[in-house]
Design a protein around this motif. Structure first.
Motif, PDB file in Angstrom:
ATOM      1  N   CYS A  79     -11.746  19.501  22.985  1.00 32.35           N
ATOM      2  CA  CYS A  79     -12.203  19.721  21.609  1.00 32.35           C
ATOM      3  C   CYS A  79     -13.693  20.016  21.542  1.00 32.35           C
ATOM      4  CB  CYS A  79     -11.886  18.500  20.745  1.00 32.35           C
ATOM      5  SG  CYS A  79     -10.127  18.223  20.554  1.00 32.35           S
ATOM      6  N   SER A  80     -14.463  19.439  22.407  1.00 31.44           N
ATOM      7  CA  SER A  80     -15.920  19.568  22.474  1.00 31.44           C
ATOM      8  C   SER A  80     -16.569  19.590  21.088  1.00 31.44           C
ATOM      9  CB  SER A  80     -16.324  20.800  23.285  1.00 31.44           C
ATOM     10  OG  SER A  80     -15.970  21.990  22.626  1.00 31.44           O
ATOM     11  N   ASN A  81     -16.292  18.584  20.327  1.00 29.35           N
ATOM     12  CA  ASN A  81     -16.863  18.424  18.998  1.00 29.35           C
ATOM     13  C   ASN A  81     -18.295  17.907  19.140  1.00 29.35           C
ATOM     14  OD1 ASN A  81     -17.453  17.885  16.369  1.00 29.35           O
ATOM     15  ND2 ASN A  81     -15.748  16.513  16.014  1.00 29.35           N
ATOM     16  N   HIS A  82     -19.236  18.559  18.498  1.00 22.71           N
ATOM     17  CA  HIS A  82     -20.642  18.157  18.594  1.00 22.71           C
ATOM     18  C   HIS A  82     -21.101  17.338  17.407  1.00 22.71           C
ATOM     19  CE1 HIS A  82     -21.356  20.290  22.271  1.00 22.71           C
ATOM     20  NE2 HIS A  82     -20.732  21.327  21.776  1.00 22.71           N
ATOM     21  N   GLU A  83     -20.191  16.926  16.561  1.00 22.42           N
ATOM     22  CA  GLU A  83     -20.557  16.099  15.420  1.00 22.42           C
ATOM     23  C   GLU A  83     -20.672  14.643  15.859  1.00 22.42           C
ATOM     24  OE1 GLU A  83     -17.940  16.643  12.146  1.00 22.42           O
ATOM     25  OE2 GLU A  83     -18.145  18.814  12.158  1.00 22.42           O
ATOM     26  N   PRO A  84     -21.514  13.880  15.161  1.00 21.66           N
ATOM     27  CA  PRO A  84     -21.640  12.460  15.533  1.00 21.66           C
ATOM     28  C   PRO A  84     -20.328  11.721  15.299  1.00 21.66           C
ATOM     29  CG  PRO A  84     -22.723  12.891  13.453  1.00 21.66           C
ATOM     30  CD  PRO A  84     -22.328  14.217  14.004  1.00 21.66           C
ATOM     31  N   GLN A  85     -20.076  10.748  16.123  1.00 20.56           N
ATOM     32  CA  GLN A  85     -18.867   9.944  15.996  1.00 20.56           C
ATOM     33  C   GLN A  85     -19.276   8.523  15.627  1.00 20.56           C
ATOM     34  OE1 GLN A  85     -16.696  10.319  19.659  1.00 20.56           O
ATOM     35  NE2 GLN A  85     -16.852  12.541  19.639  1.00 20.56           N
ATOM     36  N   VAL A  86     -18.568   7.962  14.668  1.00 22.85           N
ATOM     37  CA  VAL A  86     -18.855   6.606  14.192  1.00 22.85           C
ATOM     38  C   VAL A  86     -17.529   5.870  14.071  1.00 22.85           C
ATOM     39  CG1 VAL A  86     -19.808   5.220  12.309  1.00 22.85           C
ATOM     40  CG2 VAL A  86     -20.863   7.431  12.877  1.00 22.85           C
ATOM     41  N   TRP A  87     -17.470   4.676  14.624  1.00 23.65           N
ATOM     42  CA  TRP A  87     -16.267   3.868  14.479  1.00 23.65           C
ATOM     43  C   TRP A  87     -16.642   2.397  14.469  1.00 23.65           C
ATOM     44  CZ3 TRP A  87     -17.841   6.289  18.821  1.00 23.65           C
ATOM     45  CH2 TRP A  87     -17.912   5.565  20.001  1.00 23.65           C
ATOM     46  N   GLU A  88     -15.793   1.615  13.822  1.00 22.29           N
ATOM     47  CA  GLU A  88     -16.052   0.182  13.728  1.00 22.29           C
ATOM     48  C   GLU A  88     -15.129  -0.570  14.667  1.00 22.29           C
ATOM     49  OE1 GLU A  88     -13.350  -1.173   9.929  1.00 22.29           O
ATOM     50  OE2 GLU A  88     -15.447  -0.700   9.582  1.00 22.29           O
ATOM     51  N   LYS A  89     -15.622  -1.706  15.150  1.00 22.64           N
ATOM     52  CA  LYS A  89     -14.855  -2.568  16.039  1.00 22.64           C
ATOM     53  C   LYS A  89     -15.182  -4.014  15.722  1.00 22.64           C
ATOM     54  CE  LYS A  89     -13.811  -1.421  20.201  1.00 22.64           C
ATOM     55  NZ  LYS A  89     -13.821  -1.191  21.635  1.00 22.64           N
ATOM     56  N   LYS A  90     -14.439  -4.911  16.332  1.00 19.05           N
ATOM     57  CA  LYS A  90     -14.716  -6.344  16.226  1.00 19.05           C
ATOM     58  C   LYS A  90     -14.888  -6.886  17.631  1.00 19.05           C
ATOM     59  CE  LYS A  90     -12.365  -7.283  11.912  1.00 19.05           C
ATOM     60  NZ  LYS A  90     -11.346  -8.083  11.232  1.00 19.05           N
ATOM     61  N   ASP A  91     -15.866  -7.793  17.776  1.00 19.84           N
ATOM     62  CA  ASP A  91     -16.036  -8.429  19.069  1.00 19.84           C
ATOM     63  C   ASP A  91     -15.017  -9.556  19.209  1.00 19.84           C
ATOM     64  OD1 ASP A  91     -17.034 -10.605  17.634  1.00 19.84           O
ATOM     65  OD2 ASP A  91     -19.115 -10.225  18.177  1.00 19.84           O
ATOM     66  N   ARG A  92     -15.067 -10.271  20.316  1.00 15.53           N
ATOM     67  CA  ARG A  92     -14.053 -11.311  20.561  1.00 15.53           C
ATOM     68  C   ARG A  92     -14.129 -12.461  19.570  1.00 15.53           C
ATOM     69  NH1 ARG A  92     -16.390 -13.484  26.225  1.00 15.53           N
ATOM     70  NH2 ARG A  92     -16.453 -11.272  26.579  1.00 15.53           N
ATOM     71  N   ASN A  93     -15.264 -12.593  18.860  1.00 19.94           N
ATOM     72  CA  ASN A  93     -15.396 -13.634  17.843  1.00 19.94           C
ATOM     73  C   ASN A  93     -14.965 -13.160  16.464  1.00 19.94           C
ATOM     74  OD1 ASN A  93     -16.518 -15.462  19.705  1.00 19.94           O
ATOM     75  ND2 ASN A  93     -18.508 -14.492  19.475  1.00 19.94           N
ATOM     76  N   GLY A  94     -14.561 -11.889  16.366  1.00 23.93           N
ATOM     77  CA  GLY A  94     -14.125 -11.333  15.090  1.00 23.93           C
ATOM     78  C   GLY A  94     -15.247 -10.736  14.258  1.00 23.93           C
ATOM     79  N   THR A  95     -16.452 -10.654  14.825  1.00 21.54           N
ATOM     80  CA  THR A  95     -17.583 -10.086  14.105  1.00 21.54           C
ATOM     81  C   THR A  95     -17.503  -8.567  14.129  1.00 21.54           C
ATOM     82  OG1 THR A  95     -18.927 -11.972  14.799  1.00 21.54           O
ATOM     83  CG2 THR A  95     -20.099 -10.028  13.970  1.00 21.54           C
ATOM     84  N   LEU A  96     -17.587  -7.961  12.960  1.00 24.64           N
ATOM     85  CA  LEU A  96     -17.508  -6.512  12.829  1.00 24.64           C
ATOM     86  C   LEU A  96     -18.820  -5.882  13.275  1.00 24.64           C
ATOM     87  CD1 LEU A  96     -15.783  -4.131  11.663  1.00 24.64           C
ATOM     88  CD2 LEU A  96     -17.053  -4.461   9.559  1.00 24.64           C
ATOM     89  N   TYR A  97     -18.738  -4.794  14.034  1.00 19.11           N
ATOM     90  CA  TYR A  97     -19.910  -4.011  14.393  1.00 19.11           C
ATOM     91  C   TYR A  97     -19.536  -2.536  14.413  1.00 19.11           C
ATOM     92  CZ  TYR A  97     -18.047  -3.796  19.182  1.00 19.11           C
ATOM     93  OH  TYR A  97     -17.255  -3.589  20.279  1.00 19.11           O
ATOM     94  N   TRP A  98     -20.534  -1.681  14.489  1.00 20.52           N
ATOM     95  CA  TRP A  98     -20.339  -0.238  14.422  1.00 20.52           C
ATOM     96  C   TRP A  98     -20.845   0.416  15.695  1.00 20.52           C
ATOM     97  CZ3 TRP A  98     -18.140   1.994  10.066  1.00 20.52           C
ATOM     98  CH2 TRP A  98     -17.964   1.138   8.980  1.00 20.52           C
ATOM     99  N   ASN A  99     -20.099   1.379  16.195  1.00 17.87           N
ATOM    100  CA  ASN A  99     -20.539   2.200  17.314  1.00 17.87           C
ATOM    101  C   ASN A  99     -20.880   3.580  16.779  1.00 17.87           C
ATOM    102  OD1 ASN A  99     -20.215   0.523  19.637  1.00 17.87           O
ATOM    103  ND2 ASN A  99     -18.011   0.705  19.359  1.00 17.87           N
ATOM    104  N   VAL A 100     -21.968   4.147  17.283  1.00 16.30           N
ATOM    105  CA  VAL A 100     -22.318   5.530  16.958  1.00 16.30           C
ATOM    106  C   VAL A 100     -22.487   6.273  18.272  1.00 16.30           C
ATOM    107  CG1 VAL A 100     -23.384   5.015  14.747  1.00 16.30           C
ATOM    108  CG2 VAL A 100     -24.793   4.993  16.786  1.00 16.30           C
ATOM    109  N   TYR A 101     -22.115   7.547  18.265  1.00 14.54           N
ATOM    110  CA  TYR A 101     -22.224   8.361  19.472  1.00 14.54           C
ATOM    111  C   TYR A 101     -22.589   9.781  19.084  1.00 14.54           C
ATOM    112  CZ  TYR A 101     -20.930  11.023  23.601  1.00 14.54           C
ATOM    113  OH  TYR A 101     -20.948  11.884  24.666  1.00 14.54           O
TER     114      TYR A 101
END
Length: 96
Positions: free
Chosen positions: A45-67
Motif C-alpha cells: 500500500c505504501s501509504n505516506h499518511e500518518p498512522q495513529v492508533w490507541e492501545k492499552k498497556d498491561r495495567n489497562g492504561t490507554l495510550y496512543w501510538n503515532v507513526y
C-alpha cells in the motif's frame, strides 16, 4: 493424564492439557504471521499518511501510538490532545 470410565465401564484416557499446550505452541507462530502480513500490506500500500492508533498497556492504561511512514518516526503519547499537537506540528503546512 487422567483415567476414567465411560458408560460401558471401559477405561477412557483424558488428556486435559493438550489443547492449552497446542495454543501455547501456535500463539507465537500466529503473532509472527500477523506481523509479516502487516509488513507486506504496508509495503504494497505504501501509504505516506500518518498512522495513529490507541492501545492499552498491561495495567489497562490507554495510550496512543503515532507513526510517520515518510520519516520512520514513531512515538507513544499519553493523550488524544498530545496526538493532536503532534499532528499539527508535523503536518500543518505554512502557506505564507
Amino acid at each position: 493424564m487422567m483415567k476414567t470410565k465411560n458408560r460401558h465401564d471401559q477405561p477412557v484416557k483424558l488428556v486435559a492439557s493438550s489443547v492449552p499446550r497446542q495454543r501455547r505452541i501456535f500463539d507465537p507462530v500466529m503473532t509472527w504471521l500477523t506481523r509479516v502480513g502487516q509488513a507486506i500490506a504496508n509495503a504494497v500500500c505504501s501509504n505516506h499518511e500518518p498512522q495513529v492508533w490507541e492501545k492499552k498497556d498491561r495495567n489497562g492504561t490507554l495510550y496512543w501510538n503515532v507513526y510517520d511512514p515518510a520519516t520512520g518516526y514513531s512515538a507513544r503519547l499519553a493523550s488524544e490532545m498530545e496526538v493532536r499537537i503532534w499532528l499539527e506540528r508535523h503536518y500543518t503546512r505554512s502557506f505564507d
